[in-house]
Design an enzyme around this catalytic site. Structure first.
Site, short mmCIF file in Angstrom:
data_model
loop_
_atom_site.label_atom_id
_atom_site.label_comp_id
_atom_site.label_asym_id
_atom_site.label_seq_id
_atom_site.Cartn_x
_atom_site.Cartn_y
_atom_site.Cartn_z
N HIS A 222 0.76 -1.03 0.00
CA HIS A 222 0.09 -0.03 -0.18
C HIS A 222 0.89 1.13 0.11
O HIS A 222 0.28 2.31 -0.57
CB HIS A 222 -0.83 0.03 1.18
CG HIS A 222 -2.03 -0.91 1.26
ND1 HIS A 222 -1.69 -2.38 1.63
CD2 HIS A 222 -3.02 -0.97 0.91
CE1 HIS A 222 -2.88 -3.12 1.61
NE2 HIS A 222 -3.89 -2.10 1.01
N ASP A 296 -4.21 -6.26 -8.07
CA ASP A 296 -4.81 -5.79 -6.72
C ASP A 296 -4.89 -4.48 -7.09
O ASP A 296 -4.77 -3.94 -8.03
CB ASP A 296 -3.23 -6.00 -5.70
CG ASP A 296 -3.58 -5.85 -4.24
OD1 ASP A 296 -4.65 -5.25 -3.86
OD2 ASP A 296 -2.86 -6.19 -3.47
#
Length: 971
Positions: A222, A296
């Site tokens: 992230h 993702d």
């Protein structure tokens, strides 16, 4: 004849095979027709739109609706992925979006540990995967996946981006950690498969992630791009193992992670999610996977730091992904893909390949029709007892015993030990501590790290006075709170405490902290700090459930992967929800209306009800008040249980004497009571009395002969005194004492009483008064002391006693009656039964006071064939003897009442009860029943005699109605 049957069988089988084949063929034909029809009518923009799932929140923001509706109209997006918000609002939004979409939408969500991952205040939080990795029974994980699928469908979700099948082979991993099942490839594969199947067998697409494996990193994708410097051979041994196995089992979808693997694709900062070498070559060709491939989230910094908006999404599709998840800028992404197509970098065949794969998946999810979500009842579905039941099972099964050097756990001796609890990192009493109160009366202490050293010293001094201290270390379960490294002062406190007393240390959190606790003699871990986890762990410590969890990771240098000491339960009563034992809450809850109707009709002012199934209490409630103006009933309020004394004191004591070979129930009572040879009672056998087939009178009004002859006198002074004196020392009620020698008179009246003409069945209190004498002579103790020493005290019963006013406040004892015929006062704490009162409150037929819980323990002990809490109180053969119908009768066992089998006679239990049910009722309205066929205990306590005995209670048939509810609740 046999040949003809065989021939017919083969014909039927052939028909079934043909029909199945035809059905399968027609299904595939329908799928083909729908997919081809959609693709034939789709424009280029519509096809490109199907590749995208965009981010949406359900926080009630009107702009969310408008923005996404624009996405549908302008960009024809194929799906949405929901994040934070409200589940009811999400269902409403899904209905709106699906209604406007030409082709129904994928609706996805990250719900690895259930919908609480996105709606923490609105849904059940299932355990994270690390805790699941400790469980040995993988069927429980399938159950969880199934229920998560049901909850997803309830809010319109058809894709769950779970399970995570990354291997947690790097303890410093900041993003996977407890999201992984563990460090063993085989363990991760087995559990990931069961979770996946639970979802997909129940209508929700699973998406295994993060290919090729996100476990061995110390960077959060992230925030940046993790680098994994492993060769293909190394990946094949660990990271790829679960993916290869689950993909071969037709996993519906796989998510490719933002991970840079330079030894497989050496392009600078080029993640797997954009790598054709990893997706087209490895995933598609070498592994042969033909399902959906998702990226993702494309708005993660692992991508946005190194690739411009739009280009990253086009590269991801070029690399072989089917669905682009959460583009940073949807318009730029669509524009870039269209440009790649125009420039010839992406062919139309390649686009159609993914679109067809998307449409076929949608068809399998019944998205060939516009779905409609029922917007009512969502909170109930997301917080159902069925969901709670699964949670209870999972957290109970994950308890892991690391060390048990003192053999303390499970706790067998809970009576003669002084036990304290300490919760570290909590200001309030924890769920962990609260559950202890169900079994003992401990002292609870709290400690927050960083407290002044003087407090530590005082706490150490205090806790050292106890025999056992159970310590809970409460962490977040993550690696970024104060317990990332246990404070040295906490460790030192526990070291010092262990030098002074026995300590059980329970860690709620990361197994990597166990290294710091290696010194502990008795050490347990459960892997999160949720209230349910705390509760189930403490129940395991008290022997409610087996302990069989195993470490899913290597815990430092001290404890190896798969380490765990297994312990068998002690068969103590535990606590759970009805669905955990196969009962239905919605049917069990109807008991409330029955009891409330009883109270409203003034048949009784209050009650306790307890139901236990399979050794678990699923209902324990208190209703109403002691009296119309009295205290509210609690689960700790004591009731006068009247004739239930016959089984929970007298019969149990006789069973113990039988086991000790001090009593043979087939012998005449003259063998056990001296100086009765001259009476006509001498030849009566013990079992005849127990079966109420002795010929004895049912009842003698002893008190009636002591009433005053003059109406002006309250008590007859010949027999009673208002003050305690040497000659008047038998307490009957407040300020009322009976002559001390009158007990001899009572028994003389019994010996002089007439026998009935035959020994047919006739219920008799008198017989149990005689049995009381036998216990006193053979057990060398009075009935109350014998029962206390052999059962009540060792079982840990805190609210079961004769003459409760000697040890329990009157404010905790439910009044039995306003006596206007003898004692002329409210009977509160003195036994209601007249004969029992005249015997000093201790009698074989009445006098016991108890609570629903204590009575349930005694009945569960009998269901356990005489065992409870790791102790065998009565031999199984003795339990069987006493709880079997006597002499082929239709109702009575030995001491115990049973279901009346003769339909012509008055029925004493629910028609739904099994024939082997045993128990007893009491005149005050109480009853206890144990059903061995259903492993069921039912307790009902009330004071229907207050303020006076009336027929309303009997006519209402409340006890049997409650039993009907219980049996109807059994699935």
């Amino acid at each position: 004849m046999k040949r003809e049957n065989i021939k017919i069988g083969w014909i039927l089988l052939l028909i079934i095979v043909v029909q199945t084949s035809v059905f399968a063929q027609s299904y595939l034909q329908r799928e083909d027709m729908w997919v081809k029809e959609q693709m034939l009518n789709m424009t280029l923009d519509q096809k490109i739109g199907q590749l995208f799932m965009v981010r949406v929140n359900s926080k009630g923001n009107p702009n969310e609706n408008k923005i996404f509706l624009d996405y549908i109209k302008k960009y024809h997006v194929g799906g949405v992925c929901f994040f934070q918000g409200n589940p009811v609002e999400q269902a409403r939004m899904v209905n709106t979006f699906q209604n406007h979409a030409k082709i129904p939408l994928f609706v996805g969500i990250d719900a690895e540990w259930g919908l609480a991952m996105r709606f923490p205040k609105d849904a059940i939080a299932y355990p994270k995967q690390l805790l699941l990795g400790a469980i040995q029974d993988n069927k429980l994980i399938y159950e969880m996946g199934k229920e998560i699928a049901n909850q997803c469908r309830a809010i319109g979700v058809n894709i769950n981006f779970a399970p995570t099948i990354d291997i947690n082979n790097n303890p410093k991993n900041p993003v996977i950690f407890d999201r992984s099942f563990g460090e063993s490839p085989r363990l991760v594969t087995e559990k990931g498969y069961m979770y996946m199947k639970g979802l997909e067998d129940n209508g929700v697409l699973a998406c295994i992630k993060h290919f090729p494996g996100h476990g061995d990193t110390d960077v959060d994708s992230h925030k940046d791009l993790p680098v994994i410097n492993k060769s293909f051979e190394e990946l094949e041994q660990y990271e790829l193992y679960p993916f290869r196995r689950l993909l071969s089992q037709k996993a519906g979808a796989v998510m490719v992670g933002h991970l840079h693997l330079p030894k497989l694709d050496n392009r600078f900062n080029h993640p797997a999610s954009l790598s054709d070498k990893l997706i087209k070559n490895l995933l598609r060709k070498e592994m042969g996977y033909d399902g959906l491939i998702f990226t993702d989230a494309m708005d993660m910094q692992a991508i946005t730091r190194y690739f411009p908006n739009g280009t990253a999404e086009a590269e991801a599709f070029l690399a072989g992904n089917d669905v682009i998840l959460l583009p940073s800028n949807l318009e730029n992404a669509i524009t870039s893909i269209k440009k790649y197509i125009i420039d010839g970098l992406i062919s139309m065949d390649r686009l159609d390949e993914s679109v067809e794969r998307i449409l076929r998946t949608k068809y399998k999810l019944d998205l060939n029709f516009k779905p409609v979500v029922n917007e009512t009842g969502i909170p109930q579905i997301l917080n159902s007892n069925k969901a709670k039941a699964i949670n209870h099972k999972l957290t109970a099964a994950s308890v892991t015993m690391i060390k048990n050097e003192d053999n303390l756990v499970p706790l067998v001796d809970i009576v003669d030990r002084k036990i304290a609890t300490l919760s570290i990192n909590s200001l309030r009493t924890t769920s962990f501590q609260q559950r202890v109160d169900s079994y003992i009366s401990p002292r609870h202490y709290q400690l927050v790290p960083g407290t002044a050293s003087a407090n530590y010293n005082q706490l150490l001094t205090t806790l050292s006075l106890f025999d056992v201290v159970i310590v809970g270390i409460h962490t977040s379960g993550r690696q970024n709170d104060f317990t990332k490294d246990l404070p040295e002062e906490i460790v030192q406190l526990l070291r010092n405490l262990q030098k002074n007393t026995k300590v059980v240390v329970v860690l709620f959190g990361s197994p990597y902290l166990l290294d710091k606790l290696e010194f502990a003699s008795n050490l347990i871990i459960n892997y999160d700090n949720e209230p349910t986890t705390q509760d189930m762990t403490m129940q395991a410590i008290f022997g409610v459930t087996d302990i069989n969890g195993h470490l899913p990771v290597t815990a430092g240098t001290a404890f190896a992967l798969n380490h765990g000491i297994e312990k068998t339960s002690l068969s103590r009563l535990g606590y759970t929800v009805p669905e955990a034992v196969g009962m239905q809450s919605d049917k069990l809850i109807k008991i409330d209306s029955i009891v409330n109707a009883m109270i409203v009709s003034r048949a009784a002012p209050g009650a306790q009800v307890l139901v236990a199934k399979n050794g678990k209490i699923v209902l324990q409630k208190a209703y109403g008040k002691f009296s119309e103006e009295g205290f509210y009933v609690s689960n700790h309020s004591l009731y006068d249980v009247a004739s239930i004394t016959k089984i929970l004191a007298t019969t149990l004591s006789l069973m113990k004497l039988v086991d000790e070979r001090k009593l043979n129930i087939r012998n005449p009572i003259r063998y056990y009571i001296p100086a009765i040879d001259t009476t006509d009672k001498a030849a009566i056998t013990v079992e005849e009395i127990l079966a109420h087939q002795s010929g004895l009178s049912p009842w003698i009004g002893f008190y009636q002969s002591t009433l005053p002859t003059e109406k002006t006198k309250v008590y007859n002074p010949i027999y009673y005194s208002t003050t305690l004196k040497d000659e008047f020392r038998i307490p009957i009620a407040e300020n009322m004492f009976l002559r001390a020698d009158y007990i001899d008179t009572i028994f003389q009246k019994i010996w002089d009483s007439s026998l009935r003409a035959s020994k047919t069945y006739k219920y008799s209190d008198i017989g149990f008064m005689i049995l009381q004498k036998i216990i006193q002579y053979q057990g060398k103790r009075t009935l109350d002391v014998y029962a206390e020493n052999n059962f009540y005290k060792p079982l840990g019963l805190r609210h079961t006693t004769f003459n409760p006013l000697l040890s329990i406040p009157k404010s905790n004892i439910v009044p039995a009656e306003v006596d206007k015929y003898w004692r002329n006062q409210t009977i509160n704490g003195a036994v209601h039964d007249m004969a029992a009162a005249m015997l000093g409150g201790v009698a074989g037929h009445a006098g016991l006071f108890s609570t629903s819980y204590d009575m349930a323990v005694l009945m569960q002990m009998l269901l356990n064939k005489g065992a409870y809490g790791g102790v065998q109180y009565i031999r199984p053969e003795t339990v069987q003897l006493f709880t079997t119908r006597y002499n082929e009768g239709t109702r009575r066992g030995l001491g115990f009442d049973m279901k009346e089998l003769d339909p012509k006679k008055s029925q004493n239990v629910s028609k739904l009860a099994s024939n082997n049910i045993f128990g007893h009722t009491g005149f005050t309205g109480c009853e206890v029943w144990a059903d061995p066929d259903n492993n069921l205990v039912y307790i009902f306590n009330t004071n229907r005699t207050y303020p006076s005995r009336n027929q309303t209670f009997t006519k209402g048939n409340y006890r049997i109605k409650i039993q009907d509810c219980i049996y109807n609740a059994l699935k």
